[in-house]
Write an enzyme that holds these catalytic residues in place. Structure first.
Site, PDB file in Angstrom:
ATOM      1  CB  SER A 141      -0.848   0.000   1.283  1.00 16.75           C
ATOM      2  OG  SER A 141      -1.444   1.263   1.504  1.00 16.75           O
ATOM      3  CE1 TYR A 154      -4.353  -2.204   5.044  1.00 17.86           C
ATOM      4  CE2 TYR A 154      -3.160  -0.171   4.621  1.00 17.86           C
ATOM      5  CZ  TYR A 154      -3.885  -1.258   4.160  1.00 17.86           C
ATOM      6  OH  TYR A 154      -4.124  -1.399   2.802  1.00 17.86           O
TER       7      TYR A 154
HETATM    8  P1  NAD Z   1     -11.311  -6.196  -0.295  1.00 16.17           P
HETATM    9  O1  NAD Z   1     -11.907  -6.049   1.048  1.00 16.17           O
HETATM   10  O2  NAD Z   1     -12.153  -6.039  -1.520  1.00 16.17           O
HETATM   11  O3  NAD Z   1     -10.562  -7.597  -0.410  1.00 16.17           O
HETATM   12  C1  NAD Z   1      -9.915  -8.192   0.656  1.00 16.17           C
HETATM   13  C2  NAD Z   1      -9.861  -9.673   0.377  1.00 16.17           C
HETATM   14  O4  NAD Z   1      -9.159 -10.324   1.452  1.00 16.17           O
HETATM   15  C3  NAD Z   1     -11.251 -10.327   0.299  1.00 16.17           C
HETATM   16  O5  NAD Z   1     -11.240 -11.341  -0.672  1.00 16.17           O
HETATM   17  C4  NAD Z   1     -11.403 -10.938   1.689  1.00 16.17           C
HETATM   18  O6  NAD Z   1     -12.309 -12.016   1.741  1.00 16.17           O
HETATM   19  C5  NAD Z   1      -9.965 -11.388   1.928  1.00 16.17           C
HETATM   20  N1  NAD Z   1      -9.672 -11.656   3.324  1.00 16.17           N
HETATM   21  C6  NAD Z   1      -9.831 -10.847   4.399  1.00 16.17           C
HETATM   22  N2  NAD Z   1      -9.451 -11.484   5.518  1.00 16.17           N
HETATM   23  C7  NAD Z   1      -9.042 -12.724   5.139  1.00 16.17           C
HETATM   24  C8  NAD Z   1      -8.555 -13.862   5.841  1.00 16.17           C
HETATM   25  N3  NAD Z   1      -8.402 -13.856   7.169  1.00 16.17           N
HETATM   26  N4  NAD Z   1      -8.263 -14.969   5.141  1.00 16.17           N
HETATM   27  C9  NAD Z   1      -8.431 -14.989   3.789  1.00 16.17           C
HETATM   28  N5  NAD Z   1      -8.878 -13.942   3.073  1.00 16.17           N
HETATM   29  C10 NAD Z   1      -9.193 -12.834   3.756  1.00 16.17           C
HETATM   30  O7  NAD Z   1     -10.110  -5.152  -0.318  1.00 16.17           O
HETATM   31  P2  NAD Z   1      -9.067  -4.664  -1.426  1.00 16.17           P
HETATM   32  O8  NAD Z   1      -9.070  -3.189  -1.353  1.00 16.17           O
HETATM   33  O9  NAD Z   1      -9.249  -5.321  -2.739  1.00 16.17           O
HETATM   34  O10 NAD Z   1      -7.722  -5.136  -0.719  1.00 16.17           O
HETATM   35  C11 NAD Z   1      -6.809  -6.001  -1.311  1.00 16.17           C
HETATM   36  C12 NAD Z   1      -5.425  -5.646  -0.825  1.00 16.17           C
HETATM   37  O11 NAD Z   1      -5.087  -4.350  -1.305  1.00 16.17           O
HETATM   38  C13 NAD Z   1      -5.268  -5.597   0.692  1.00 16.17           C
HETATM   39  O12 NAD Z   1      -4.027  -6.146   1.062  1.00 16.17           O
HETATM   40  C14 NAD Z   1      -5.290  -4.107   0.981  1.00 16.17           C
HETATM   41  O13 NAD Z   1      -4.595  -3.792   2.166  1.00 16.17           O
HETATM   42  C15 NAD Z   1      -4.574  -3.575  -0.249  1.00 16.17           C
HETATM   43  N6  NAD Z   1      -4.797  -2.163  -0.523  1.00 16.17           N
HETATM   44  C16 NAD Z   1      -6.059  -1.691  -0.776  1.00 16.17           C
HETATM   45  C17 NAD Z   1      -6.215  -0.338  -1.040  1.00 16.17           C
HETATM   46  C18 NAD Z   1      -7.564   0.257  -1.335  1.00 16.17           C
HETATM   47  O14 NAD Z   1      -7.641   1.476  -1.411  1.00 16.17           O
HETATM   48  N7  NAD Z   1      -8.601  -0.520  -1.515  1.00 16.17           N
HETATM   49  C19 NAD Z   1      -5.114   0.509  -1.039  1.00 16.17           C
HETATM   50  C20 NAD Z   1      -3.859  -0.013  -0.787  1.00 16.17           C
HETATM   51  C21 NAD Z   1      -3.717  -1.358  -0.530  1.00 16.17           C
END
Ligand code: NAD
Length: 259
Positions: A141, A154
């Site tokens: 991130s 985080y």
């Molecule tokens: P999201 O909530 O759509 O997806 C998260 C995924 O992780 C889902 O499939 C969920 O079921 C899974 N998950 C959560 N806990 C889990 C567990 N204990 N075991 C197995 N699976 C689990 O969110 P996203 O935004 O697509 O996030 C994906 C990645 O991107 C994450 O690592 C997040 O930190 C990172 N990220 C997101 C953003 C943003 O703005 N959305 C920005 C920077 C980084």
């Protein structure tokens, strides 16, 4: 990338789902993972398989548990064959001031956002080394590069995963294996929708102002990052063309970290 075998964690929604779709469209067989409604997930897997003509399987492993991570990697190899590509994408967030931050949330965020990647990589490396090819991409991130208030676990986990990325990259570089991180800015996915609500509570601001001030305000492009753009960056890092790129943390952040 045709016939590469990939595991994408946290791929039942958001960035992970976009990545699973992208890798499959490039010919990879894919294991999806994450939580959600089983019937919906099965339908998504069937849709990806029908569009790509590749094998698509699913694991409901809870990545906060190391034994479940190991079991998932074993099932992936059984279902698809030796794993060539691991995308460590599962992530959870909790927003609270540090002095009120619950201990169990600290443990959960470190387990899912950081330790799970250690366990998938540990499980995947022997076969990658044997075959002399591997691609590991960790979804970090912008908060792996800079800090932010009210997100201590985080920020710590995401800084940690960039450190793990570098350590792995150096250790396995001579075996044809690369390890990189992507650092998204704000991508509108369920994780962010929840945070907007939580931040509104913590700061007392209305949700539309939170979106502008806390999320969009930091990105010079002034727009949210589409999940597909993060998926495209991840897929590039998984390609043969990216064979000399390793140990990097690639921002996909609308200029967030250019400040
Ligand atoms: P999201 O909530 O759509 O997806 C998260 C995924 O992780 C889902 O499939 C969920 O079921 C899974 N998950 C959560 N806990 C889990 C567990 N204990 N075991 C197995 N699976 C689990 O969110 P996203 O935004 O697509 O996030 C994906 C990645 O991107 C994450 O690592 C997040 O930190 C990172 N990220 C997101 C953003 C943003 O703005 N959305 C920005 C920077 C980084």
């Amino acid at each position: 990338m045709r016939n590469r075998n990939a595991v994408v964690t946290g791929s039942t929604s958001g960035i992970g789902l976009a990545t699973a779709r992208e890798l499959a469209s490039r010919g990879c067989h894919v294991m999806l993972n994450g939580f959600g409604d089983r019937a919906e997930i099965d339908a998504v897997c069937a849709d990806i398989a029908a569009r790509s003509g590749t094998t698509v399987v699913y694991s409901d492993a809870d990545l906060s548990r190391p034994d479940a991570v190991r079991a998932m990697m074993g099932q992936a190899a059984e279902a698809l064959g030796p794993i060539d590509i691991v995308v460590n994408n599962a992530g959870v967030q909790h927003v609270a001031a540090l002095h009120e931050f619950p201990d169990d949330k600290w443990d959960l965020l470190l387990a899912v956002n950081l330790s799970a990647a250690f366990h998938t990589i540990k499980a995947a490396l022997p076969a990658m080394r044997e075959r002399g090819w591997g691609r590991i991409v960790n979804t970090a991130s912008v908060l792996g590069m800079v800090g932010a208030p009210h997100k201590p676990a985080y920020v710590a986990a995401k800084h940690g995963i960039i450190g793990l990325t570098k350590a792995v990259a150096i250790e396995v570089a001579e075996h044809g294996i690369t390890c990189n991180a992507v650092c998204p800015g704000t991508v509108l996915t369920p994780i962010i929708e929840k945070q907007i609500a939580q931040q509104a509570q913590v700061t007392g601001l209305p949700e539309d102002q939170v979106l502008k001030a806390v999320f969009l305000g930091k990105m010079p492009t002034g727009r949210l990052v589409p999940p597909d753009e993060v998926a495209a960056a991840i897929a590039f890092l998984c390609s043969d063309a990216a064979g000399s790129i390793t140990g990097t943390a690639l921002p996909v952040d609308g200029g967030y970290t250019a400040h």
